[in-house]
Design a protein around this motif. Structure first.
Motif, mmCIF file in Angstrom:
data_model
loop_
_atom_site.group_PDB
_atom_site.id
_atom_site.type_symbol
_atom_site.label_atom_id
_atom_site.label_comp_id
_atom_site.label_asym_id
_atom_site.label_seq_id
_atom_site.Cartn_x
_atom_site.Cartn_y
_atom_site.Cartn_z
ATOM 1 N N PHE A 1 5.163 7.000 1.068
ATOM 2 C CA PHE A 1 5.610 5.818 1.797
ATOM 3 C C PHE A 1 4.975 4.585 1.158
ATOM 4 C CE2 PHE A 1 6.074 8.885 5.412
ATOM 5 C CZ PHE A 1 7.445 8.745 5.556
ATOM 6 N N THR A 2 5.812 3.631 0.795
ATOM 7 C CA THR A 2 5.324 2.357 0.253
ATOM 8 C C THR A 2 5.488 1.296 1.337
ATOM 9 O OG1 THR A 2 5.967 2.998 -1.985
ATOM 10 C CG2 THR A 2 5.563 0.665 -1.582
ATOM 11 N N TRP A 3 4.359 0.812 1.851
ATOM 12 C CA TRP A 3 4.355 -0.179 2.933
ATOM 13 C C TRP A 3 4.069 -1.568 2.353
ATOM 14 C CZ3 TRP A 3 5.692 1.171 7.806
ATOM 15 C CH2 TRP A 3 5.658 2.534 8.126
ATOM 16 N N SER A 4 4.756 -2.562 2.875
ATOM 17 C CA SER A 4 4.529 -3.935 2.434
ATOM 18 C C SER A 4 4.748 -4.883 3.601
ATOM 19 C CB SER A 4 5.466 -4.303 1.269
ATOM 20 O OG SER A 4 6.818 -4.190 1.668
ATOM 21 N N ASP B 1 0.859 -1.190 0.000
ATOM 22 C CA ASP B 1 0.000 0.000 0.000
ATOM 23 C C ASP B 1 0.892 1.236 0.000
ATOM 24 O OD1 ASP B 1 -2.182 1.645 0.042
ATOM 25 O OD2 ASP B 1 -2.481 1.521 2.209
ATOM 26 N N ARG B 2 0.439 2.279 -0.704
ATOM 27 C CA ARG B 2 1.158 3.550 -0.743
ATOM 28 C C ARG B 2 0.365 4.610 0.021
ATOM 29 N NH1 ARG B 2 2.567 1.260 -5.653
ATOM 30 N NH2 ARG B 2 4.810 1.302 -6.088
ATOM 31 N N ARG B 3 1.078 5.368 0.847
ATOM 32 C CA ARG B 3 0.467 6.421 1.646
ATOM 33 C C ARG B 3 1.132 7.755 1.316
ATOM 34 N NH1 ARG B 3 -2.579 4.738 6.107
ATOM 35 N NH2 ARG B 3 -3.503 2.704 5.550
ATOM 36 N N ALA C 1 1.153 -9.808 7.821
ATOM 37 C CA ALA C 1 -0.052 -9.179 8.355
ATOM 38 C C ALA C 1 -1.276 -9.648 7.581
ATOM 39 C CB ALA C 1 0.057 -7.654 8.285
ATOM 40 N N ARG C 2 -2.367 -9.861 8.293
ATOM 41 C CA ARG C 2 -3.613 -10.228 7.631
ATOM 42 C C ARG C 2 -4.163 -9.014 6.878
ATOM 43 N NH1 ARG C 2 -7.395 -12.859 12.052
ATOM 44 N NH2 ARG C 2 -6.641 -11.038 13.223
ATOM 45 N N PRO C 3 -4.765 -9.242 5.716
ATOM 46 C CA PRO C 3 -5.234 -8.102 4.917
ATOM 47 C C PRO C 3 -6.202 -7.194 5.662
ATOM 48 C CG PRO C 3 -5.211 -10.103 3.589
ATOM 49 C CD PRO C 3 -4.926 -10.529 4.992
ATOM 50 N N GLU C 4 -7.073 -7.769 6.501
ATOM 51 C CA GLU C 4 -8.056 -6.931 7.190
ATOM 52 C C GLU C 4 -7.428 -6.060 8.271
ATOM 53 O OE1 GLU C 4 -8.169 -11.095 9.033
ATOM 54 O OE2 GLU C 4 -8.041 -10.180 7.042
ATOM 55 N N LEU C 5 -6.192 -6.394 8.706
ATOM 56 C CA LEU C 5 -5.500 -5.599 9.719
ATOM 57 C C LEU C 5 -4.350 -4.788 9.133
ATOM 58 C CD1 LEU C 5 -5.315 -8.179 12.660
ATOM 59 C CD2 LEU C 5 -6.949 -6.313 12.356
ATOM 60 N N PHE C 6 -4.157 -4.844 7.832
ATOM 61 C CA PHE C 6 -3.021 -4.166 7.208
ATOM 62 C C PHE C 6 -3.082 -2.653 7.445
ATOM 63 C CE2 PHE C 6 -0.625 -2.260 3.770
ATOM 64 C CZ PHE C 6 0.496 -3.067 3.684
ATOM 65 N N GLY C 7 -4.243 -2.043 7.198
ATOM 66 C CA GLY C 7 -4.370 -0.598 7.369
ATOM 67 C C GLY C 7 -4.132 -0.156 8.803
#
Length: 235
Positions: free
Chosen positions: A94-97, A70-72, A101-107
């Motif tokens: 910021f590019t986070w990877s 994900d990019r922020r 982590a589970r997708p539902e908790l990534f954010g």
């Protein structure tokens, strides 16, 4: 010698020949017979179904590792330039990877780690900007890139429990708006001078090309010059 009477056993409870048979005894005997027959049938069915059921038994396979990215784009950072009067504006991506982590908790994890990454970048940029004049953003970008390469190279790693994240910052540097307004007349004049020089260079190239094209060959009379045409350069 006398003996105490013993309690009659199951065999003694059966009705004697010629005695009246009770309905309860018939039902009990019939239930036991049906139960034994049903048990035998169920056992034979279960043994015969085992080969087929083994093909459908569920086995838990290991979960495949999946990387989420994900990019922020946080709010621009302000750092002071040399002299502490003006500053620079930093726009960051910021590019986070993470592959743990589970997708539902990534954010949620990104929101938790990103303030730490912003503070890390701010300290690095503030130290580099103190020696850079406020009208030279490219120098700050060069110094910050060198610092990210040599001192604190990405990817930055953040962990919480068994979950691990990596962060890749991408930074661009812009002038302070006040410095931009001060430099605008200078750049307008510089652009005008460069345009004039470019126009003069193009005119000279055109005249030189025209002169080579119109140069007479041996035995040929020169072409008369048109009115308003610039004179050819001397040989």
């Amino acid at each position: 010698m006398t003996t105490e009477p013993q309690e009659p056993g199951p065999a003694d409870r059966r009705p004697k020949p010629g005695a009246p048979v009770g309905r309860r005894w018939h039902w009990a005997q019939w239930s036991r017979t049906l139960g034994a027959a049903a048990h035998r049938r169920a056992r034979r069915f279960w043994e015969g179904a085992q080969p087929t059921l083994r093909q459908w038994w569920w086995t838990e396979e290991p979960a495949l590792a999946m990387t989420t990215v994900d990019r922020r784009f946080p709010e621009p950072l302000e750092v002071s330039a040399q002299g502490q009067v003006y500053g620079f504006t930093l726009r960051t991506t910021f590019t986070w990877s993470s592959d743990t982590a589970r997708p539902e908790l990534f954010g949620w994890y990104v929101d938790y780690f990103q303030p730490q990454a912003i503070q890390r970048l701010r300290r690095l940029a503030a130290r580099c900007a103190t020696e850079v004049p406020p009208h030279r953003p490219h120098e700050l970008h060069t110094a910050l890139t060198a610092a990210l390469t040599e001192e604190d190279p990405p990817p930055w790693v953040y962990a919480r429990g068994e979950v691990t994240f990596t962060c890749e910052p991408d930074v661009t540097v812009r002038l302070d708006e006040r410095v931009r307004k001060l430099l605008q007349p200078y750049w307008e004049q510089r652009i005008a001078l460069e345009c004039e020089r470019d126009l003069a260079r193009r005119r000279a190239e055109y005249a030189e090309e025209r002169h080579r094209r119109d140069r007479p060959t041996p035995g040929q009379r020169p072409r008369p010059r048109d009115p308003g045409e610039p004179e050819p350069p001397p040989n």
